[in-house]
Scaffold this motif. Structure first.
Motif, PDB file in Angstrom:
ATOM      1  N   UNK A  72       1.955   0.747   0.764  1.00  0.00           N
ATOM      2  CA  UNK A  72       2.317  -0.416   1.589  1.00  0.00           C
ATOM      3  C   UNK A  72       1.018  -0.969   2.171  1.00  0.00           C
ATOM      4  N   UNK A  73       0.456  -2.015   1.562  1.00  0.00           N
ATOM      5  CA  UNK A  73      -0.849  -2.536   1.994  1.00  0.00           C
ATOM      6  C   UNK A  73      -0.886  -3.001   3.446  1.00  0.00           C
ATOM      7  N   UNK A 200       3.327  -0.518  13.052  1.00  0.00           N
ATOM      8  CA  UNK A 200       2.694   0.202  11.950  1.00  0.00           C
ATOM      9  C   UNK A 200       2.612  -0.645  10.681  1.00  0.00           C
ATOM     10  N   UNK A 201       3.007  -1.898  10.765  1.00  0.00           N
ATOM     11  CA  UNK A 201       2.960  -2.759   9.589  1.00  0.00           C
ATOM     12  C   UNK A 201       4.011  -2.438   8.551  1.00  0.00           C
ATOM     13  N   UNK A 202       5.139  -1.870   8.990  1.00  0.00           N
ATOM     14  CA  UNK A 202       6.232  -1.528   8.079  1.00  0.00           C
ATOM     15  C   UNK A 202       7.329  -2.586   8.226  1.00  0.00           C
ATOM     16  N   UNK A 249      11.948  -2.666  -3.887  1.00  0.00           N
ATOM     17  CA  UNK A 249      10.525  -2.287  -4.039  1.00  0.00           C
ATOM     18  C   UNK A 249       9.965  -1.599  -2.794  1.00  0.00           C
ATOM     19  N   UNK A 250      10.351  -2.092  -1.632  1.00  0.00           N
ATOM     20  CA  UNK A 250       9.909  -1.470  -0.381  1.00  0.00           C
ATOM     21  C   UNK A 250      10.534  -0.093  -0.215  1.00  0.00           C
ATOM     22  N   UNK A 251      11.831   0.015  -0.447  1.00  0.00           N
ATOM     23  CA  UNK A 251      12.536   1.272  -0.224  1.00  0.00           C
ATOM     24  C   UNK A 251      12.123   2.358  -1.210  1.00  0.00           C
ATOM     25  N   UNK A 256       7.733   7.665   1.471  1.00  0.00           N
ATOM     26  CA  UNK A 256       6.515   8.480   1.386  1.00  0.00           C
ATOM     27  C   UNK A 256       5.531   8.118   2.493  1.00  0.00           C
ATOM     28  N   UNK A 257       5.551   6.856   2.915  1.00  0.00           N
ATOM     29  CA  UNK A 257       4.660   6.424   3.989  1.00  0.00           C
ATOM     30  C   UNK A 257       5.176   6.889   5.341  1.00  0.00           C
TER      31      UNK A 257
END
Length: 309
Positions: A72-73, A200-202, A249-251, A256-257
């Protein structure tokens, strides 16, 4: 005394100390020591209140690991010190705090509190690893909700949550999380993944906030169960189902992040607290006198000595 391991989320605590103690607190040479004094007082309070038999200061050897950013950039991207040429991987930390971090580490060393980090991992991962290895009850000291996922009543792993201040500490158990969010601690990482966390940019799933994330997990148990139900069109609205599917795609990468590692390469083992020898105590007191930290150091030394009896 029952064995109890205390794990410090060190950066969380020294940021709290820095902002909680006036910047007017300086060493005789004028250098800032407010974060160091606050950190010493935090240690004294925690040790006196919760009576650990072992203590580890867990460290961010990598505050923004490349493996998380590759997934996740945007992860912690807004905290990067962009203004510093060529230093895009540095965290944006006040200079007055950055200057004190080496002294905090030196102070911990003199107090014989082990510092534990792991290359390529955050302090959260160090905490997760040490908590997993522990054979005794564990208190994790943090102001970061992400670590709620480590709570395990069966293994007596709990969070001492500092977000409300050191005078209003909250002991977080599974019952606490259930009462606040409507989910169990074992579901917290999935909850955080669905909800997202701008700090956290999520991004989370569009349109899914805390209440809807909790409702989905109450109905389907796990993130995998939520995704399966969305594809089956079972137990949720068509709009929510579509949002879950669109967020695939995010899920696929976010868990893992979000999930704290339990197998980071941590090579520091907790050691029992004990009173310092006269010579070691004198060394700590000399540093404190040089830096104008005598009273705070005495409080920390006395608390550690009482715990180590």
């Amino acid at each position: 005394m029952t064995d109890r391991l205390m794990l410090l989320d060190s950066a969380s605590l020294y940021f709290r100390a820095f902002y909680g103690v006036p910047s007017s607190v300086t060493a005789p040479d004028g250098s800032p020591v407010n974060a160091v004094r606050g950190f010493l007082d935090i240690i004294a309070k925690l040790v006196s209140t919760y009576e650990p038999t072992a203590l580890v200061a867990c460290w961010d050897d990598d505050w923004r690991p490349a493996w998380r950013v590759s997934l996740i950039p945007t992860y912690k991207a807004h905290r990067v010190a962009q203004a510093r040429p060529g230093a895009t991987d540095l965290e944006d930390v006040p200079d007055a705090l950055t200057a004190q971090v080496p002294l905090i580490r030196e102070t911990l060393s003199l107090l014989q509190i082990p510092i534990s980090g792991a290359a390529g991992f955050e302090a959260d991962d160090v905490i997760g690893t040490l908590a997993t290895r522990a054979t005794s009850p564990v208190d994790v000291i943090t102001g970061d909700r992400d670590l709620f996922q480590l709570v395990d009543d069966e293994r007596a792993v709990r969070i001492v949550y500092t977000a409300r201040g050191m005078s209003n500490l909250e002991v977080v158990t599974d019952q606490t999380i259930l009462a606040k969010y409507g989910i169990h601690a074992a579901q917290y990482a999935d909850f955080a993944t669905l909800r997202g966390d701008p700090s956290d940019g999520l991004p989370g799933v569009s349109g899914v906030g805390e209440k809807s994330a909790a409702t989905l997990l109450q109905a389907h148990g796990t993130l995998e169960g939520v995704v399966a139900a969305a594809h089956a069109g079972d137990g949720m609205s068509a709009r929510t189902s579509a949002r879950i599917i669109e967020a695939a795609p995010y899920l696929e990468v976010a868990p893992r992040v979000v999930r704290v590692a339990h197998d980071a390469p941590v090579d520091v083992a907790p050691v029992p607290l004990r009173a310092l020898s006269d010579a070691d105590r004198a060394a700590a007191e000399r540093l404190a006198e040089d830096r104008g930290l005598t009273a705070a150091m005495t409080r920390a030394l006395d608390a550690l000595a009482a715990a180590g009896r």
